[in-house]
Design an enzyme around this catalytic site. Sequence first.
Site, mmCIF file in Angstrom:
data_model
loop_
_atom_site.group_PDB
_atom_site.id
_atom_site.type_symbol
_atom_site.label_atom_id
_atom_site.label_comp_id
_atom_site.label_asym_id
_atom_site.label_seq_id
_atom_site.Cartn_x
_atom_site.Cartn_y
_atom_site.Cartn_z
ATOM 1 N N THR A 1 0.875 -1.171 0.000
ATOM 2 C CA THR A 1 0.000 0.000 0.000
ATOM 3 C C THR A 1 0.911 1.220 0.000
ATOM 4 O OG1 THR A 1 -1.808 -1.116 1.154
ATOM 5 C CG2 THR A 1 -1.773 1.281 1.254
ATOM 6 N N LYS B 1 -7.325 1.483 -3.397
ATOM 7 C CA LYS B 1 -7.017 1.126 -2.010
ATOM 8 C C LYS B 1 -7.233 2.316 -1.089
ATOM 9 C CE LYS B 1 -5.569 -1.221 1.557
ATOM 10 N NZ LYS B 1 -4.304 -1.938 1.649
ATOM 11 N N LYS C 1 -0.254 5.376 8.438
ATOM 12 C CA LYS C 1 0.562 5.488 7.220
ATOM 13 C C LYS C 1 -0.336 5.575 6.000
ATOM 14 C CE LYS C 1 2.007 2.085 4.921
ATOM 15 N NZ LYS C 1 1.628 1.360 3.665
#
Length: 288
Positions: free
Chosen positions: A97, A172, A240
């Site tokens: 990711t 995502k 994050k």
Amino acid sequence: MAKVAFLGLGVMGYPMAGHLKAKGHDVTVYNRSPEKAQKWVAQHGGVYAPTPAQAAEGQEIVFACVGNDDDLRSVTTGEGGAFAAMGEGTVFVDHTTASANVARELDAAATAAGFGFIDAPVSGGQAGAENGVLTVMCGGDQATYSKVEPVIASFARMCRLMGPAGSGQLTKMVNQICIAGLVQGLSEGVHFAKRAGLDVEAMLEVISKGAAGSWQMENRGKTMNADKFDFGFAVDWMRKDLGIVLDEARRNHARLPVTALVDQFYADVQKLGGGRWDTSSLLKRLEP
């Protein structure tokens, strides 16, 4: 069956690489700490390589699942990186990711060198990786995607090409936006139910079968009520990811007030010492 490499054997990569081997693919692994790679080989077979380049040499597909943009650059274009060893017509598939920008950057570098690149972040968490039922969101061109889709199926129940390079990462980001709001809503609901004197498990069983139902409710509601957070997708990782989301929103001028607020709520959880707690620990900041 394909000759593949897998770079990064963390909580996601370790079982993903294991599914590739179990499906009969010829797997070479690399991990920054070699002990983890050697443990994987002892458990699954296959081959360990000491650098990403050595792992990538001679492979048809190179998979990666590392921590962030900098980690990804390190294993691809850094010293001893995989890109220098990849042959024409091969494909690099990135399950990290990361940002859409780094996906586009690496796609351009791969194209210039004569091989393909697919950004392919995943959803489903550690359990999804271990059970081989991840959802994979891909960005890239159709011809390249078609080469790797049957191999990705080794650990996925859903895999789809969403558009050109970077589109997997953007999808995502939407996934993480939706999860952030859902977990905060579920936390407030459980907190309210406790204050109201309801039987929380009975409440969850009832409303999970209606319009309020979600994966988060089915899989995290009872553990939240039991004050169990020492598993699953860590708060540090979610922060994050939300940082990537908010950076992209500043570029495309999307308005994400709830996402920005929940990101700060996760910062509160970190201050409580919960950086490695599961993301459902948002409930902890509401409890006295």
